[in-house]
Enzyme design. Structure first.
Site, PDB file in Angstrom:
ATOM      1  N   ASN A 263      14.179  -8.423   3.081  1.00  0.00           N
ATOM      2  CA  ASN A 263      13.125  -7.638   3.725  1.00  0.00           C
ATOM      3  C   ASN A 263      13.243  -7.870   5.231  1.00  0.00           C
ATOM      4  O   ASN A 263      13.473  -9.000   5.653  1.00  0.00           O
ATOM      5  CB  ASN A 263      11.748  -8.126   3.229  1.00  0.00           C
ATOM      6  CG  ASN A 263      10.648  -7.109   3.457  1.00  0.00           C
ATOM      7  OD1 ASN A 263      10.513  -6.566   4.545  1.00  0.00           O
ATOM      8  ND2 ASN A 263       9.874  -6.850   2.416  1.00  0.00           N
ATOM      9  N   PRO A 264      13.074  -6.827   6.035  1.00  0.00           N
ATOM     10  CA  PRO A 264      13.129  -7.065   7.486  1.00  0.00           C
ATOM     11  C   PRO A 264      11.892  -7.799   8.000  1.00  0.00           C
ATOM     12  O   PRO A 264      11.916  -8.363   9.102  1.00  0.00           O
ATOM     13  CB  PRO A 264      13.193  -5.652   8.091  1.00  0.00           C
ATOM     14  CG  PRO A 264      12.884  -4.702   7.002  1.00  0.00           C
ATOM     15  CD  PRO A 264      12.958  -5.410   5.680  1.00  0.00           C
TER      16      PRO A 264
ATOM     17  N   THR B  57       9.807  -5.074  -0.892  1.00  0.00           N
ATOM     18  CA  THR B  57       8.409  -4.963  -1.338  1.00  0.00           C
ATOM     19  C   THR B  57       7.543  -5.903  -0.511  1.00  0.00           C
ATOM     20  O   THR B  57       7.978  -7.010  -0.181  1.00  0.00           O
ATOM     21  CB  THR B  57       8.249  -5.249  -2.853  1.00  0.00           C
ATOM     22  OG1 THR B  57       6.843  -5.291  -3.157  1.00  0.00           O
ATOM     23  CG2 THR B  57       8.896  -6.538  -3.302  1.00  0.00           C
ATOM     24  N   SER B  58       6.325  -5.430  -0.205  1.00  0.00           N
ATOM     25  CA  SER B  58       5.407  -6.257   0.593  1.00  0.00           C
ATOM     26  C   SER B  58       4.798  -7.365  -0.248  1.00  0.00           C
ATOM     27  O   SER B  58       4.110  -8.229   0.278  1.00  0.00           O
ATOM     28  CB  SER B  58       4.296  -5.380   1.176  1.00  0.00           C
ATOM     29  OG  SER B  58       3.602  -4.725   0.132  1.00  0.00           O
TER      30      SER B  58
ATOM     31  N   HIS C 159       5.948   1.609 -12.344  1.00  0.00           N
ATOM     32  CA  HIS C 159       4.802   2.442 -11.960  1.00  0.00           C
ATOM     33  C   HIS C 159       5.001   3.907 -12.344  1.00  0.00           C
ATOM     34  O   HIS C 159       4.347   4.780 -11.781  1.00  0.00           O
ATOM     35  CB  HIS C 159       4.534   2.300 -10.452  1.00  0.00           C
ATOM     36  CG  HIS C 159       4.066   0.928 -10.069  1.00  0.00           C
ATOM     37  ND1 HIS C 159       3.993   0.478  -8.773  1.00  0.00           N
ATOM     38  CD2 HIS C 159       3.632  -0.101 -10.836  1.00  0.00           C
ATOM     39  CE1 HIS C 159       3.540  -0.768  -8.768  1.00  0.00           C
ATOM     40  NE2 HIS C 159       3.328  -1.148  -9.999  1.00  0.00           N
TER      41      HIS C 159
HETATM   42  N1  APR Z   1      14.784  -2.573   3.756  1.00  0.00           N
HETATM   43  C1  APR Z   1      14.052  -3.465   3.042  1.00  0.00           C
HETATM   44  N2  APR Z   1      12.719  -3.559   3.139  1.00  0.00           N
HETATM   45  C2  APR Z   1      12.098  -2.712   3.977  1.00  0.00           C
HETATM   46  C3  APR Z   1      12.786  -1.749   4.740  1.00  0.00           C
HETATM   47  C4  APR Z   1      14.197  -1.698   4.609  1.00  0.00           C
HETATM   48  N3  APR Z   1      14.943  -0.837   5.313  1.00  0.00           N
HETATM   49  N4  APR Z   1      11.874  -1.058   5.469  1.00  0.00           N
HETATM   50  C5  APR Z   1      10.664  -1.558   5.167  1.00  0.00           C
HETATM   51  N5  APR Z   1      10.790  -2.567   4.265  1.00  0.00           N
HETATM   52  C6  APR Z   1       9.748  -3.385   3.642  1.00  0.00           C
HETATM   53  C7  APR Z   1       8.502  -3.603   4.490  1.00  0.00           C
HETATM   54  O1  APR Z   1       8.680  -4.697   5.388  1.00  0.00           O
HETATM   55  C8  APR Z   1       7.468  -3.917   3.397  1.00  0.00           C
HETATM   56  O2  APR Z   1       7.452  -5.309   3.113  1.00  0.00           O
HETATM   57  O3  APR Z   1       9.288  -2.693   2.506  1.00  0.00           O
HETATM   58  C9  APR Z   1       7.996  -3.159   2.174  1.00  0.00           C
HETATM   59  C10 APR Z   1       7.171  -1.952   1.759  1.00  0.00           C
HETATM   60  O4  APR Z   1       5.915  -2.400   1.338  1.00  0.00           O
HETATM   61  P1  APR Z   1       4.831  -1.415   0.691  1.00  0.00           P
HETATM   62  O5  APR Z   1       4.724  -0.182   1.510  1.00  0.00           O
HETATM   63  O6  APR Z   1       3.598  -2.226   0.485  1.00  0.00           O
HETATM   64  O7  APR Z   1       5.480  -0.983  -0.706  1.00  0.00           O
HETATM   65  P2  APR Z   1       5.557  -1.769  -2.082  1.00  0.00           P
HETATM   66  O8  APR Z   1       5.636  -3.245  -1.908  1.00  0.00           O
HETATM   67  O9  APR Z   1       6.611  -1.110  -2.887  1.00  0.00           O
HETATM   68  O10 APR Z   1       4.160  -1.402  -2.724  1.00  0.00           O
HETATM   69  C11 APR Z   1       3.909  -1.804  -4.057  1.00  0.00           C
HETATM   70  O11 APR Z   1       1.858  -0.582  -4.119  1.00  0.00           O
HETATM   71  O12 APR Z   1       0.884   1.345  -3.338  1.00  0.00           O
HETATM   72  C12 APR Z   1       1.377   0.686  -4.452  1.00  0.00           C
HETATM   73  O13 APR Z   1       2.187   1.564  -6.469  1.00  0.00           O
HETATM   74  C13 APR Z   1       2.476   1.469  -5.094  1.00  0.00           C
HETATM   75  O14 APR Z   1       4.573   0.740  -5.937  1.00  0.00           O
HETATM   76  C14 APR Z   1       3.693   0.611  -4.866  1.00  0.00           C
HETATM   77  C15 APR Z   1       3.097  -0.783  -4.774  1.00  0.00           C
END
Ligand code: APR
Length: 243
Positions: free
Chosen positions: A212-213, A187-188, A119
Site C-alpha cells: 500500500n502506498p 485496502t485501507s 462483496h
Molecule cells: N496501490 C495500492 N494501494 C493503493 C493504491 C495503489 N496504486 N492507491 C490507493 N491505494 C490504497 C489506499 O492507500 C487505501 O489504503 O487503497 C486503499 C483503498 O482504501 P478504501 O478506499 O477504503 O477501499 P477498501 O479498503 O477496498 O474498502 C473496503 O469498504 O466501502 C467498502 O465495500 C467497500 O469493498 C469496500 C470496503
C-alpha cells in the site's frame, strides 16, 4: 526496499499456501475511484452513504443511478499491471487464493479464476423479493424490474450492515487460517471482517505482507510492509516466480 522485495518473493516461491486479499487500491491505477480516497465522491454523496440498505429503501432510484454510473465507469476501465500480476501468480503458485473486496470484476477480466468476491459484483443483479439473480453486463434503467415477479431488482453487492454470503465467508476464513503467506494489497483495512484476516493468518503462523502506498491501521503488525503502488510492486513479485 529491494531486499524486502526479494525476501517476499522467496516466500512466494517457497511452495506454501498463498492467500491474497485485495481492496479498491488495486483498481486505482485502472482509474476506478477508491472508496475513501479524494475521488470517492459521486454527486457530493460519499460511496459509503449510498452503499447501504437503508439508502436503497429510501432512495432506490438514486442508489441505482450511482450503481449504473459505477458500472458504466468500470466498463471503460481495463485491468492494470497489479491485476495481471495476481493472475500470473495464480498460474505459478499451486496453492493460491485471491480474496477481493472489490466488486468491479477487474480480477476476472485479468484472468484470475481462484477468486472469492467477498462483496459480490457490480455485474450481478438480484430481485429484492424473489430468488431471481443473474449476471448482467447490459445498460440497465434506473429502476430495473425483475423479469420473474416484476418487483425491483437490486445490485448483487453486499452493502454496509448486510451479512456476507455465508459460503463465501467460510471459504475465505478457511483459506486464511491455512495460509503460509498472507498478502494484503490496496485496502485501507477499515472494513471488517477483511481487516482482521491478517490477524487470523498470523495466529496460524503465516507470514504477513502489506502492499500500500499509505499506512493502514494494520501496517505496524505486518511482517513486511511494502510501500508503493500495487501496479509496481506486484509485477516485481510475480516476475520469474515459476522459474
Ligand atoms: N496501490 C495500492 N494501494 C493503493 C493504491 C495503489 N496504486 N492507491 C490507493 N491505494 C490504497 C489506499 O492507500 C487505501 O489504503 O487503497 C486503499 C483503498 O482504501 P478504501 O478506499 O477504503 O477501499 P477498501 O479498503 O477496498 O474498502 C473496503 O469498504 O466501502 C467498502 O465495500 C467497500 O469493498 C469496500 C470496503
Amino acid at each position: 526496499m529491494q531486499a524486502k522485495l526479494e525476501m517476499v518473493k522467496a516466500l512466494l516461491s517457497g511452495g506454501g499456501r498463498v492467500v491474497v486479499l485485495t481492496g479498491a487500491g488495486v483498481s486505482a491505477e485502472s482509474g476506478v475511484p477508491t472508496f475513501r480516497g479524494r475521488d470517492g465522491l459521486w454527486k457530493h454523496h460519499r460511496a459509503e452513504d449510498l452503499a447501504r440498505p437503508d439508502a436503497f429503501a429510501a432512495h432506490p432510484e438514486l442508489v441505482w443511478e450511482f450503481y449504473n454510473w459505477r458500472r458504466s465507469l468500470v466498463s471503460g476501465c481495463h485491468p492494470n499491471a497489479a491485476h495481471l500480476a495476481l493472475a500470473a501468480m495464480e498460474r505459478q503458485i499451486p496453492n493460491f487464493l485471491l480474496i477481493t473486496q472489490n466488486v468491479d470484476g477487474l480480477h476476472t477480466r485479468a484472468g484470475s479464476h481462484k477468486l472469492l468476491e467477498m462483496h459480490g459484483s457490480l455485474w450481478r443483479v438480484r430481485c429484492t423479493v424473489c430468488t431471481h439473480a443473474r449476471e448482467d453486463f447490459s445498460d440497465l434503467p434506473d429502476l430495473p424490474d425483475c423479469p420473474v415477479c416484476g418487483h425491483l431488482l437490486r445490485p448483487g453487492v453486499v452493502w454496509f450492515g448486510e451479512p456476507l454470503t455465508p459460503g463465501v465467508l467460510r471459504l475465505a476464513i478457511e483459506a486464511v487460517g491455512k495460509a503460509d503467506v498472507f498478502l494484503s494489497v490496496g485496502t485501507s483495512n477499515l472494513v471488517q471482517p477483511a481487516a482482521s484476516f491478517y490477524q487470523l493468518a498470523k495466529d496460524h503462523g503465516a507470514v504477513t505482507v502489506e502492499i500500500n502506498p499509505a499506512p493502514t491501521p494494520n501496517t505496524g503488525f505486518m511482517d513486511f510492509a511494502l510501500h508503493g503502488p500495487a501496479g509496481e510492486i506486484l509485477p516485481e513479485l510475480a516476475a520469474g516466480l515459476g522459474e
